[in-house]
Design an enzyme around this catalytic site. Structure first.
Site, short mmCIF file in Angstrom:
data_model
loop_
_atom_site.label_atom_id
_atom_site.label_comp_id
_atom_site.label_asym_id
_atom_site.label_seq_id
_atom_site.Cartn_x
_atom_site.Cartn_y
_atom_site.Cartn_z
N ASN A 42 25.23 17.11 -12.93
CA ASN A 42 24.05 16.27 -12.89
C ASN A 42 24.51 14.82 -13.01
O ASN A 42 25.19 14.46 -13.96
CB ASN A 42 23.11 16.66 -14.04
CG ASN A 42 21.80 15.92 -14.00
OD1 ASN A 42 21.77 14.70 -13.93
ND2 ASN A 42 20.71 16.66 -14.07
N GLU A 55 23.44 21.76 -9.92
CA GLU A 55 23.46 22.80 -8.89
C GLU A 55 23.47 22.20 -7.49
O GLU A 55 24.18 22.66 -6.60
CB GLU A 55 22.26 23.74 -9.06
CG GLU A 55 22.27 24.51 -10.36
CD GLU A 55 21.56 23.81 -11.52
OE1 GLU A 55 21.18 24.49 -12.47
OE2 GLU A 55 21.39 22.56 -11.48
N CYS A 80 16.22 24.54 -13.21
CA CYS A 80 14.85 24.02 -13.17
C CYS A 80 14.18 24.48 -11.88
O CYS A 80 14.79 25.17 -11.06
CB CYS A 80 14.90 22.48 -13.24
SG CYS A 80 15.64 21.72 -11.77
N ASP A 143 14.41 14.24 -16.77
CA ASP A 143 15.18 15.10 -15.88
C ASP A 143 14.42 16.37 -15.51
O ASP A 143 14.47 16.81 -14.37
CB ASP A 143 16.52 15.48 -16.53
CG ASP A 143 17.44 16.17 -15.56
OD1 ASP A 143 17.95 15.50 -14.65
OD2 ASP A 143 17.64 17.39 -15.70
#
Length: 149
Positions: A42, A55, A80, A143
């Site tokens: 990230n 990811e 997420c 986030d």
């Protein structure tokens, strides 16, 4: 397949992100034989780009694949909605999750779509994310798309 060794690649990315002041989520994409295709972290804060989740960074760095059903995405934290959508869009077959204690993600939604989910409940992943959330709650809630007040 040694999923703990695969998680170590993702965790190194998460630790690097934490050290840079970013959200400590790391990920790596592997082929069916365990060959590393791409790894990332990230970098929303570092790059000022809200789309660079762990990811998605690993996925992009892996480059174009002809199919994803036999691929293994390893991530330090349960995905997420954004990253879960990527997994479903490209039909990634297996997701290995370092932890879902600090954030449950959407593992049931992925599993219901036929994605094989392996949760490792890794203590180092749990600790790193817990420390980050305590230190930087505003960045964390930004986030994951929630308002922290």
């Amino acid at each position: 397949m040694n999923y703990h060794e695969m998680l170590a690649v993702a965790f190194a990315e998460a630790q690097a992100g934490f050290d840079e002041g970013g959200v400590p989520v790391g990920a790596a994409l592997f082929d069916a034989n365990g060959k590393l295709l791409g790894q990332g972290r990230n970098r929303r804060v570092q790059d000022n780009d809200p789309s660079v989740h762990g990811e998605t960074d690993a996925f992009r760095k892996a480059g174009r694949q002809t199919s994803y059903g036999d691929k293994i995405l390893v991530t330090t934290l349960a995905p997420c909605w954004y990253c879960s959508g990527l997994i479903r869009q490209f039909n990634i077959g297996t997701v290995v999750v370092g932890e879902s204690v600090n954030f449950a993600g959407h593992l049931d939604w992925l599993s219901d779509a036929g994605v094989k989910i392996l949760e490792l409940n890794d203590a180092a992943c749990i600790d790193l994310m817990g420390r980050f959330i305590a230190q930087s709650p505003r960045i964390w809630f930004e986030d994951i798309g929630e308002d922290c007040g």
